[in-house]
Design a protein around this motif. Structure first.
Motif, mmCIF file in Angstrom:
data_model
loop_
_atom_site.group_PDB
_atom_site.id
_atom_site.type_symbol
_atom_site.label_atom_id
_atom_site.label_comp_id
_atom_site.label_asym_id
_atom_site.label_seq_id
_atom_site.Cartn_x
_atom_site.Cartn_y
_atom_site.Cartn_z
ATOM 1 N N THR A 2 28.525 37.830 38.202
ATOM 2 C CA THR A 2 28.882 39.145 38.970
ATOM 3 C C THR A 2 30.321 39.067 38.682
ATOM 4 O O THR A 2 31.163 38.225 39.141
ATOM 5 N N VAL A 3 31.059 40.238 37.797
ATOM 6 C CA VAL A 3 32.666 40.096 37.705
ATOM 7 C C VAL A 3 32.908 41.430 38.642
ATOM 8 O O VAL A 3 32.672 42.561 38.104
ATOM 9 N N VAL A 36 39.296 41.273 38.256
ATOM 10 C CA VAL A 36 38.772 39.904 37.606
ATOM 11 C C VAL A 36 38.716 40.197 36.276
ATOM 12 O O VAL A 36 37.822 41.093 35.732
ATOM 13 N N LYS A 37 39.344 39.410 35.327
ATOM 14 C CA LYS A 37 39.099 39.350 33.752
ATOM 15 C C LYS A 37 38.495 38.164 33.376
ATOM 16 O O LYS A 37 38.916 37.006 33.750
ATOM 17 N N VAL A 38 37.255 38.256 32.676
ATOM 18 C CA VAL A 38 36.607 37.096 32.454
ATOM 19 C C VAL A 38 36.830 37.019 30.688
ATOM 20 O O VAL A 38 36.203 38.033 30.350
ATOM 21 N N ILE A 75 34.966 42.164 31.049
ATOM 22 C CA ILE A 75 34.819 41.185 30.485
ATOM 23 C C ILE A 75 35.315 41.162 28.936
ATOM 24 O O ILE A 75 35.408 42.212 28.506
ATOM 25 N N SER A 109 34.082 49.920 34.976
ATOM 26 C CA SER A 109 34.519 48.404 34.370
ATOM 27 C C SER A 109 34.971 48.779 32.890
ATOM 28 O O SER A 109 34.739 49.672 32.253
ATOM 29 N N LEU A 124 28.837 44.167 35.894
ATOM 30 C CA LEU A 124 30.274 44.472 36.171
ATOM 31 C C LEU A 124 30.416 45.350 37.362
ATOM 32 O O LEU A 124 29.998 46.543 37.307
ATOM 33 N N MET A 176 32.045 36.293 40.928
ATOM 34 C CA MET A 176 33.711 36.070 40.756
ATOM 35 C C MET A 176 34.452 37.182 41.281
ATOM 36 O O MET A 176 34.157 38.255 41.073
ATOM 37 N N GLY A 222 34.945 44.736 37.282
ATOM 38 C CA GLY A 222 35.914 43.989 36.449
ATOM 39 C C GLY A 222 35.899 44.244 35.066
ATOM 40 O O GLY A 222 35.402 44.999 34.455
#
Length: 302
Positions: free
Chosen positions: A120-121, A125-127, A149, A168, A144, A91, A147
């Motif tokens: 993979t973040v 990027v925010k998931v 999560i 992260s 991470l 991501m 990013g």
């Protein structure tokens, strides 16, 4: 809205400048599936958001690139399963801002239960996972790489192993006015000595023993520094129960901090130890928050 009238396989999805919101939905046959191939999802130039509410299969290793001003949403309802397959997902954010990817469970909480690939973040990027319990990110591992999560509007137990390869964030973003909890049952590691920040961004609720982040991995954590943000509570000590109701909220013999220093970044930051066995903590703890050992509280002044 594009409604599937059967199952389809595509090499990838690219979204640029549509004239209206784009939704890919299930048709009358609930078994219809959209299988996404190695080209993944490209929203780097997207002018609008994308919602995938059909059954989705990740058929190959792929990259999801989302413009920093856009949101990619996958919705799992009572008749749809967003997330089967074994392909890994990388991501990535494009442009300025934070790219948002939402795994919306729509209340049933198990929409990604059939997905076993790794995620993979990357930075910016925010998931988010929305819903209660269930398989938030499938059954694979998470990396991470700078990013975030986060859980949103749910009480979660994440069983995924998490490897931190750049500084992260693990977050709570609930805005429904209720105290929520996030229990991490997987191992927290770092392959290159990176740290984690735990951040509570909720707008309501009361901080109690069973609200906040609960670290309950089976093996010792090997990520490095721990930062506990304002209004955030990190609890060390839980059991192996995946549910966060009933006995799942109880203290236990699992869970540990990383190997480095711990910073309580505000007076409302809290670190609690609820392990039910003998447990040695060698971390340097600094800041202005609160440390709780069992039922005893110590105020930190620096």
């Amino acid at each position: 809205t594009q409604t599937l009238d059967g199952s389809y396989t595509v090499t990838g999805i690219t979204l640029t400048s549509p004239t209206g919101a784009i939704i890919v939905a299930n048709g009358t046959g609930t078994g219809n599936t959209l299988n996404i191939g190695s080209n993944g999802i490209d929203m780097s130039s997207a002018a609008l958001n994308l919602t995938l509410s059909a059954n989705l299969s990740i058929g190959a290793h792929q990259t999801w690139t989302v413009n920093g001003s856009r949101t990619l949403t996958g919705i799992a309802g009572s008749t749809t399963s967003i997330g089967t397959g074994t392909g890994n997902i990388n991501m990535v954010q494009s442009g300025a801002g934070t790219a948002t990817i939402v795994f919306n469970q729509n209340g049933n909480g198990n929409g990604w239960g059939g997905y076993s690939g790794n995620i993979t973040v990357n930075s910016n990027v925010k998931v988010q996972s929305q819903g209660n319990a269930g398989a938030a990110f499938g059954t694979g591992s998470l990396t991470l790489a700078g990013g975030t999560i986060a859980q949103n509007n749910g009480t979660w137990t994440w069983s995924n192993n998490i490897d931190v390869t750049a500084a992260s964030v693990v977050g709570q973003d609930s805005s429904n006015g209720l105290g929520r909890s996030l229990k991490l049952l997987g191992d927290l590691t770092s392959s290159n000595s990176s740290g984690l920040t735990f951040a509570n961004n909720t707008t309501g609720g009361t901080r109690t023993d069973n609200v906040g982040f609960v670290l309950a991995g089976a093996n010792a954590s090997t990520y490095t520094t721990t930062t506990i943000s304002a209004n955030s509570r990190v609890r060390i000590g839980g059991n192996a129960t995946s549910s966060f109701s009933g006995t799942g909220i109880n203290a236990g013999t699992r869970g540990s901090l990383g190997t480095g220093d711990v910073t309580l970044s505000a007076s409302t930051s809290e670190l609690a130890f609820t392990r039910t066995d003998a447990h040695t903590v060698g971390n340097k703890i600094t800041g202005t928050g609160t440390v709780v050992i069992g039922g005893n509280t110590a105020e930190m002044s620096g």
